[in-house]
Write an enzyme that holds these catalytic residues in place. Structure first.
Site, PDB file in Angstrom:
ATOM      1  N   CYS A   1       0.918  -1.299  -0.164  1.00  0.00           N
ATOM      2  CA  CYS A   1      -0.098  -0.066   0.109  1.00  0.00           C
ATOM      3  C   CYS A   1       0.692   1.428   0.093  1.00  0.00           C
ATOM      4  CB  CYS A   1      -0.829   0.130   1.202  1.00  0.00           C
ATOM      5  SG  CYS A   1      -2.232  -1.167   1.259  1.00  0.00           S
TER       6      CYS A   1
ATOM      7  N   ARG B   1      -6.891   4.365  -1.730  1.00  0.00           N
ATOM      8  CA  ARG B   1      -6.917   2.707  -1.256  1.00  0.00           C
ATOM      9  C   ARG B   1      -6.983   2.593   0.111  1.00  0.00           C
ATOM     10  NH1 ARG B   1      -2.713  -1.865  -2.745  1.00  0.00           N
ATOM     11  NH2 ARG B   1      -4.354  -3.790  -2.239  1.00  0.00           N
TER      12      ARG B   1
END
Length: 286
Positions: free
Chosen positions: A180, A226
């Protein structure tokens, strides 16, 4: 041009590098950090085919340059031997780019090699970086993504706190992992962004440089989005929802979103450029 020697060498090349790609497909290419590798490789093969089709309409002479190609081939073989024996993917996989360049020089010459220069450069994006380099790059990126995600969630009035790269929202905690942090999507988007510019054949160096630079904040914004989406899914539906299929799908969806943002930014730059050109023409007429 003798095809038999070329086909023999290409067959040998396939035999030599099959174990390498087998190890990649069953190893680091299955991880989130290096998941862009097979994507870049597949696109690179297409781009080689695309540039080969364009050769039909060009008048680039085929002048083999074995004196230049042999030294490059020797360097590529040495890199492969070192990389394969010492398990250094940066040398083992990187040697493929060098060997392909050497064969192009040997059988087709400098002119053809220049025609394929971006294809060789594009393949470099699939070369796995050493873990030490990845750790150095991803740590500040993870901190930045965590910081931005926490503050945006706080502005949306969610009960959120942060400790390093761990985000606490409600009763749940989320670890902002390497996947991420944006390195994977940054590499892939930068590669595909450069490919997009090359295929579109933009003539303005300033526009190309600006678009390539803007890919970095686009990738960062996509990864922050995200993390926020996954945090909200976890907050409302629990850990299983946040870490299950939705987790994988969110990465794919946001990657496509970032790619569309690149195209959108390019369209905006094209619009601005055309407006400036029209104004300059009007100014010259006046």
């Amino acid at each position: 041009m003798p095809l038999l020697p070329l086909l023999t060498i290409l067959l040998g090349l396939v035999v030599v590098y099959v174990p390498t790609f087998y190890d990649l497909l069953h190893g680091i290419w299955k991880t989130d950090q290096q998941a862009h590798g097979p994507i870049v490789f597949a696109v690179a093969l297409w781009f080689f085919y695309y540039k080969a089709k364009l050769l039909v309409g060009t008048k680039i002479p085929v002048i083999p340059a074995p004196k230049l190609g042999w030294p490059v081939l020797v360097i590529g073989c040495i890199l492969y031997a070192i990389g394969r024996s010492q398990s250094l993917y940066i040398f083992e996989v990187g040697s493929l780019v060098v060997v392909l360049l050497a064969l192009t020089l040997m059988f087709f010459g400098v002119g053809i090699a220049k025609h394929f220069w971006f294809a060789f450069f594009f393949m470099c994006f699939m070369v796995p970086l050493p873990p030490s380099i990845i750790d150095i790059i991803t740590q500040p990126m993870k901190m930045a993504v965590s910081f931005a995600s926490e503050h945006l969630l706080y502005q949306m009035d969610y009960p959120v706190a942060r400790n390093g790269v761990i985000i606490y929202i409600g009763q749940y905690q989320l670890l902002v992992a390497d996947a991420c942090a944006g390195l994977n999507s940054l590499f892939t988007l930068e590669a595909l962004g450069l490919l997009y510019m090359n295929v579109m054949r933009h003539e303005s160096p300033m526009r190309n440089a600006l678009l390539a630079t803007l890919i970095v904040p686009i990738s960062f914004a996509s990864n922050v989005t995200r993390v926020i989406v996954l945090a909200l899914i976890t907050f409302y539906w629990g850990d299983e929802a946040g870490q299950g299929f939705v987790h994988q799908f969110s990465g794919m969806f946001l990657f496509m979103t970032a790619l569309m943002l690149i195209i959108g930014v390019d369209s905006l730059l094209r619009y601005i450029t055309s407006k400036l050109e029209k104004r300059s023409v009007v100014a010259l007429k006046d």
